[in-house]
Motif scaffolding. Structure first.
Motif, mmCIF file in Angstrom:
data_model
loop_
_atom_site.group_PDB
_atom_site.id
_atom_site.type_symbol
_atom_site.label_atom_id
_atom_site.label_comp_id
_atom_site.label_asym_id
_atom_site.label_seq_id
_atom_site.Cartn_x
_atom_site.Cartn_y
_atom_site.Cartn_z
ATOM 1 N N LEU A 53 0.813 -1.205 -0.032
ATOM 2 C CA LEU A 53 0.054 -0.061 0.055
ATOM 3 C C LEU A 53 0.761 1.352 0.154
ATOM 4 N N GLN A 54 1.888 1.196 0.887
ATOM 5 C CA GLN A 54 2.787 2.430 0.955
ATOM 6 C C GLN A 54 3.495 2.723 -0.593
ATOM 7 N N LEU A 55 3.980 1.724 -1.195
ATOM 8 C CA LEU A 55 4.546 1.664 -2.565
ATOM 9 C C LEU A 55 3.517 2.077 -3.554
ATOM 10 N N PHE A 56 2.469 1.742 -3.510
ATOM 11 C CA PHE A 56 1.242 2.084 -4.350
ATOM 12 C C PHE A 56 0.984 3.713 -4.189
ATOM 13 N N LYS A 76 6.567 -5.800 -8.961
ATOM 14 C CA LYS A 76 6.048 -6.988 -8.570
ATOM 15 C C LYS A 76 4.794 -6.888 -7.505
ATOM 16 N N ARG A 77 5.389 -6.079 -6.704
ATOM 17 C CA ARG A 77 4.341 -5.646 -5.515
ATOM 18 C C ARG A 77 3.095 -4.963 -6.039
ATOM 19 N N LEU A 78 3.336 -4.057 -6.933
ATOM 20 C CA LEU A 78 1.756 -3.657 -7.665
ATOM 21 C C LEU A 78 1.084 -4.800 -8.374
ATOM 22 N N LEU A 100 -5.130 -1.555 -11.375
ATOM 23 C CA LEU A 100 -5.291 -0.260 -10.847
ATOM 24 C C LEU A 100 -4.329 0.759 -11.369
ATOM 25 N N LEU A 101 -3.542 0.533 -12.471
ATOM 26 C CA LEU A 101 -2.768 1.394 -13.088
ATOM 27 C C LEU A 101 -2.620 1.241 -14.321
#
Length: 317
Positions: free
Chosen positions: A17-20, A45-47, A58-59
């Motif tokens: 979430l923080q990286l997003f 990778k996390r996204l 999401l993107l």
């Protein structure tokens, strides 16, 4: 909590979430990775895992960076709410920490950074050597936006007509006054004070569009229905002084900033005789009570009674 809700909560991790949020704020996976000190491939990778967890895109990824899908807009709102809740929890729990340590994220405008913050932050750092302060310079509106979005803990800036801008809390910090700076040989240099109507008769060197001084000038010009003769814009007060010293116009500068740069060329400063020339810098936050203890200590230091002692008051032009 229903089993399906527990399953969803387990699929979402706070780091992702923080990286997003970082990617959304910067518009780029690469820039977010650089700011968060993590490999771009790991962020990507996390996204992807996050999109799998919520089962929707999401993107939008393109050559210039990323933009949010409608689902991404919704998640960004909720992610900021979740992370802000964690900040509140950290603020409460940090009261029980042994000693005061940590870091404070802070954005400020150029007037605060040039005139007051070096001495004030230096005194705070001497008293709290274990607290790291991350300071960035931005325009006043950008400072307030960053605080509102959670990109920084504190801001110091001019808030305009409202002491408490929408969604923010604020406290008074310092005051300054705008003066008109010109070469010592200028026709206006012998005046004790000048109105803005007189200033508008001359070519102007201004700060970048969006700065609090630039906005105030344009609002004042709008009330006279006359155009500004602004020939150039710069991004720093010292660059403005150098331009003025070389005969390229006159300009408005905070009085203490001019006094601190005194000796840069052969310049004079004359008091600007307008009510809006008196300005107040304020410390802004989303919720002062929810700040971590280190940030609250800094707020108390910056806003404590007596900080504007005679030797710290803006210097007369």
């Amino acid at each position: 909590m229903k089993s399906s809700e527990r399953s969803f909560a387990r699929r979402i991790d706070l780091t992702s979430l923080q990286l997003f949020v970082a990617v959304c704020e910067l518009g780029s996976i690469g820039r977010a990775a650089e700011r968060e000190f993590i490999a771009a491939s790991a962020v990507s990778k996390r996204l992807s895992d996050l999109e799998t967890a919520v089962d929707t895109a999401l993107l939008y990824r393109h050559s210039r960076g990323v933009t949010l899908t409608p689902a991404g807009e919704s998640l960004l709102h909720h992610a900021r709410t979740v992370l802000f809740g964690l900040e509140r929890m950290q603020g409460e729990l940090s009261e029980y920490a042994d000693g005061v340590r940590g870091h404070v994220r802070m954005h400020a405008n150029i007037s605060a950074i040039v005139q007051f913050l070096p001495e004030d932050l230096g005194a705070f750092a001497n008293a709290h050597s274990q607290v790291k302060i991350d300071l960035q310079e931005h325009l006043s509106q950008e400072v307030m936006n960053a605080v509102r979005d959670g990109a920084t803990d504190l801001g110091v800036c001019h808030t305009g007509a409202s002491d408490d801008p929408d969604g923010l809390q604020s406290r008074p910090y310092r005051r300054d006054r705008l003066v008109v700076v010109m070469p010592q040989s200028h026709a206006l240099a012998q005046h004790e004070r000048i109105t803005f109507t007189e200033v508008m008769e001359w070519d102007l060197v201004g700060l970048q569009a969006g700065s609090s001084i630039s906005l105030a000038m344009r609002q004042a010009a709008g009330r006279t229905a006359r155009p500004l003769r602004q020939r150039m814009q710069v991004t720093s007060l010292d660059a403005m002084c150098r331009m003025i010293d070389n005969g390229l116009g006159i300009g408005l500068i905070p009085d203490r900033a001019f006094a601190l740069m005194h000796g840069m060329g052969h310049l004079a400063a004359v008091r600007l005789d307008e009510p809006w020339a008196e300005r107040e810098l304020r410390v802004v936050a989303r919720d002062f009570n929810a700040l971590p203890v280190t940030a609250r200590l800094l707020v108390e230091h910056l806003t404590r009674p007596g900080i504007s002692t005679p030797e710290n008051q803006p210097l007369a032009a």
